[in-house]
Motif scaffolding. Structure first.
Motif, PDB file in Angstrom:
ATOM      1  N   VAL A 216       0.879  -1.166   0.000  1.00 57.85           N
ATOM      2  CA  VAL A 216       0.000   0.000   0.000  1.00 57.85           C
ATOM      3  C   VAL A 216       0.915   1.215   0.000  1.00 57.85           C
ATOM      4  O   VAL A 216       1.661   1.433   0.958  1.00 57.85           O
ATOM      5  CB  VAL A 216      -0.926   0.012   1.228  1.00 57.85           C
ATOM      6  CG1 VAL A 216      -1.805   1.252   1.219  1.00 57.85           C
ATOM      7  CG2 VAL A 216      -1.757  -1.257   1.281  1.00 57.85           C
ATOM      8  N   GLY A 217       0.871   1.987  -1.074  1.00 55.34           N
ATOM      9  CA  GLY A 217       1.762   3.130  -1.200  1.00 55.34           C
ATOM     10  C   GLY A 217       1.047   4.454  -1.042  1.00 55.34           C
ATOM     11  O   GLY A 217      -0.039   4.654  -1.606  1.00 55.34           O
ATOM     12  N   LEU A 218       1.644   5.341  -0.249  1.00 51.52           N
ATOM     13  CA  LEU A 218       1.121   6.692  -0.110  1.00 51.52           C
ATOM     14  C   LEU A 218       1.207   7.380  -1.468  1.00 51.52           C
ATOM     15  O   LEU A 218       2.269   7.396  -2.094  1.00 51.52           O
ATOM     16  CB  LEU A 218       1.940   7.466   0.934  1.00 51.52           C
ATOM     17  CG  LEU A 218       1.469   8.879   1.249  1.00 51.52           C
ATOM     18  CD1 LEU A 218       0.117   8.855   1.964  1.00 51.52           C
ATOM     19  CD2 LEU A 218       2.500   9.598   2.106  1.00 51.52           C
ATOM     20  N   ALA A 219       0.092   7.924  -1.931  1.00 54.02           N
ATOM     21  CA  ALA A 219       0.052   8.584  -3.241  1.00 54.02           C
ATOM     22  C   ALA A 219      -0.503   9.986  -3.082  1.00 54.02           C
ATOM     23  O   ALA A 219      -1.658  10.164  -2.698  1.00 54.02           O
ATOM     24  CB  ALA A 219      -0.801   7.778  -4.207  1.00 54.02           C
ATOM     25  N   ARG A 220       0.317  10.981  -3.369  1.00 58.21           N
ATOM     26  CA  ARG A 220      -0.133  12.367  -3.211  1.00 58.21           C
ATOM     27  C   ARG A 220      -0.717  12.946  -4.495  1.00 58.21           C
ATOM     28  O   ARG A 220      -1.180  14.073  -4.522  1.00 58.21           O
ATOM     29  CB  ARG A 220       0.997  13.252  -2.690  1.00 58.21           C
ATOM     30  CG  ARG A 220       2.175  13.347  -3.598  1.00 58.21           C
ATOM     31  CD  ARG A 220       3.304  14.129  -2.942  1.00 58.21           C
ATOM     32  NE  ARG A 220       4.514  13.883  -3.690  1.00 58.21           N
ATOM     33  CZ  ARG A 220       5.322  14.816  -4.109  1.00 58.21           C
ATOM     34  NH1 ARG A 220       5.075  16.071  -3.835  1.00 58.21           N
ATOM     35  NH2 ARG A 220       6.400  14.503  -4.781  1.00 58.21           N
ATOM     36  N   SER A 221      -0.685  12.164  -5.583  1.00 59.21           N
ATOM     37  CA  SER A 221      -1.244  12.639  -6.850  1.00 59.21           C
ATOM     38  C   SER A 221      -1.871  11.472  -7.611  1.00 59.21           C
ATOM     39  O   SER A 221      -1.587  10.302  -7.328  1.00 59.21           O
ATOM     40  CB  SER A 221      -0.148  13.270  -7.711  1.00 59.21           C
ATOM     41  OG  SER A 221       0.764  12.267  -8.138  1.00 59.21           O
TER      42      SER A 221
ATOM     43  N   SER B 224      -1.210  10.703 -10.647  1.00 58.76           N
ATOM     44  CA  SER B 224      -0.171  10.007 -11.421  1.00 58.76           C
ATOM     45  C   SER B 224       0.598   9.023 -10.538  1.00 58.76           C
ATOM     46  O   SER B 224       0.947   7.928 -10.993  1.00 58.76           O
ATOM     47  CB  SER B 224       0.777  10.999 -12.097  1.00 58.76           C
ATOM     48  OG  SER B 224       1.459  11.785 -11.148  1.00 58.76           O
ATOM     49  N   SER B 225       0.844   9.380  -9.281  1.00 57.83           N
ATOM     50  CA  SER B 225       1.501   8.447  -8.360  1.00 57.83           C
ATOM     51  C   SER B 225       0.601   7.248  -8.096  1.00 57.83           C
ATOM     52  O   SER B 225       1.064   6.099  -8.081  1.00 57.83           O
ATOM     53  CB  SER B 225       1.837   9.128  -7.038  1.00 57.83           C
ATOM     54  OG  SER B 225       2.842  10.091  -7.213  1.00 57.83           O
ATOM     55  N   ALA B 226      -0.677   7.502  -7.893  1.00 58.78           N
ATOM     56  CA  ALA B 226      -1.626   6.405  -7.652  1.00 58.78           C
ATOM     57  C   ALA B 226      -1.681   5.477  -8.853  1.00 58.78           C
ATOM     58  O   ALA B 226      -1.667   4.246  -8.707  1.00 58.78           O
ATOM     59  CB  ALA B 226      -3.010   6.974  -7.346  1.00 58.78           C
TER      60      ALA B 226
ATOM     61  N   ALA C 154       0.300  -2.611  -6.867  1.00 57.71           N
ATOM     62  CA  ALA C 154       0.211  -2.099  -5.492  1.00 57.71           C
ATOM     63  C   ALA C 154      -1.125  -1.381  -5.321  1.00 57.71           C
ATOM     64  O   ALA C 154      -1.829  -1.108  -6.294  1.00 57.71           O
ATOM     65  CB  ALA C 154       1.370  -1.141  -5.212  1.00 57.71           C
ATOM     66  N   THR C 155      -1.458  -1.072  -4.101  1.00 58.73           N
ATOM     67  CA  THR C 155      -2.660  -0.308  -3.777  1.00 58.73           C
ATOM     68  C   THR C 155      -2.238   1.111  -3.421  1.00 58.73           C
ATOM     69  O   THR C 155      -1.263   1.304  -2.706  1.00 58.73           O
ATOM     70  CB  THR C 155      -3.391  -0.946  -2.571  1.00 58.73           C
ATOM     71  OG1 THR C 155      -3.742  -2.283  -2.899  1.00 58.73           O
ATOM     72  CG2 THR C 155      -4.626  -0.160  -2.202  1.00 58.73           C
ATOM     73  N   ALA C 156      -2.970   2.087  -3.940  1.00 62.34           N
ATOM     74  CA  ALA C 156      -2.676   3.486  -3.636  1.00 62.34           C
ATOM     75  C   ALA C 156      -3.469   3.926  -2.410  1.00 62.34           C
ATOM     76  O   ALA C 156      -4.651   3.621  -2.275  1.00 62.34           O
ATOM     77  CB  ALA C 156      -3.022   4.369  -4.822  1.00 62.34           C
ATOM     78  N   HIS C 157      -2.790   4.631  -1.523  1.00 62.48           N
ATOM     79  CA  HIS C 157      -3.402   5.217  -0.321  1.00 62.48           C
ATOM     80  C   HIS C 157      -3.276   6.728  -0.477  1.00 62.48           C
ATOM     81  O   HIS C 157      -2.171   7.275  -0.404  1.00 62.48           O
ATOM     82  CB  HIS C 157      -2.651   4.724   0.923  1.00 62.48           C
ATOM     83  CG  HIS C 157      -3.147   5.314   2.198  1.00 62.48           C
ATOM     84  ND1 HIS C 157      -4.163   4.745   2.933  1.00 62.48           N
ATOM     85  CD2 HIS C 157      -2.767   6.432   2.875  1.00 62.48           C
ATOM     86  CE1 HIS C 157      -4.380   5.475   4.017  1.00 62.48           C
ATOM     87  NE2 HIS C 157      -3.540   6.496   4.009  1.00 62.48           N
TER      88      HIS C 157
END
Length: 172
Positions: free
Chosen positions: A28-33, A35-37, A45-48
């Motif tokens: 689970v990856g922290l996504a601030r945008s 495009s990151s998600a 992976a899963t976007a958080h």
């Protein structure tokens, strides 16, 4: 194992995430945008959604994980002359992540640099970064990370040289 990563789509994270996925972990990856998600979901992976400044989101991601790897850093602030703000943001993020893991015996790994270590000789794992030397603010964050061991968090700090960044990264 469900692993929550900050910086999952960054320079270091782009190498760590595929390795974790290949080893069978749920990332689970922290996504601030957006495009990151998208980058995270495209590799499995899963976007958080959130950012390093969204402490509630960090706590939630950590609380729902079996372990946390903190790779993100506000380099945008460093490059704009606000290194102190970047270090303060990092420390707050570490405190939020670590507090969500207290009493759990879950792992918490934080990546940091080599600043604050002794100069003129080979550094070893027994050397502590000094708050008084260059990199002192990052040294303080490392000390806070390791302090979570007293709160039953399996804490570790990995010190990385600037060479962990790749070509195309103009900041290092």
């Amino acid at each position: 194992m469900r692993v929550f990563l900050t910086g999952a789509s960054g320079w270091i994270g782009s190498a760590v995430v595929p390795d974790l996925l290949a080893s069978g972990h749920h990332v689970v990856g922290l996504a601030r945008s957006a495009s990151s998600a998208s980058a995270l979901t495209s590799i499995g992976a899963t976007a958080h959604p959130g950012s390093l400044d969204d402490l509630d989101s960090l706590r939630a991601g950590a609380a729902q994980s079996d372990g946390v790897i903190h790779l993100a850093y506000r380099h945008d602030l460093v490059f704009s002359g606000e290194a102190t703000l970047a270090a303060e943001s990092d420390l707050l993020a570490i405190e939020a992540l670590g507090s969500a893991l207290e009493g759990s015996d879950r792992p918490f790994v934080v990546a940091t640099g080599l600043g604050g270590l002794p100069v003129g000789r080979v550094a070893t794992e027994k050397d502590e970064a000094s708050v008084e030397r260059a990199g002192g603010q990052r040294a303080a964050a490392a000390k806070v990370t390791l302090g979570f061991a007293d709160q039953r968090v399996r804490s570790a700090v990995v010190r990385l040289p600037p060479s962990v960044h790749g070509s195309g990264d103009t900041g290092f």
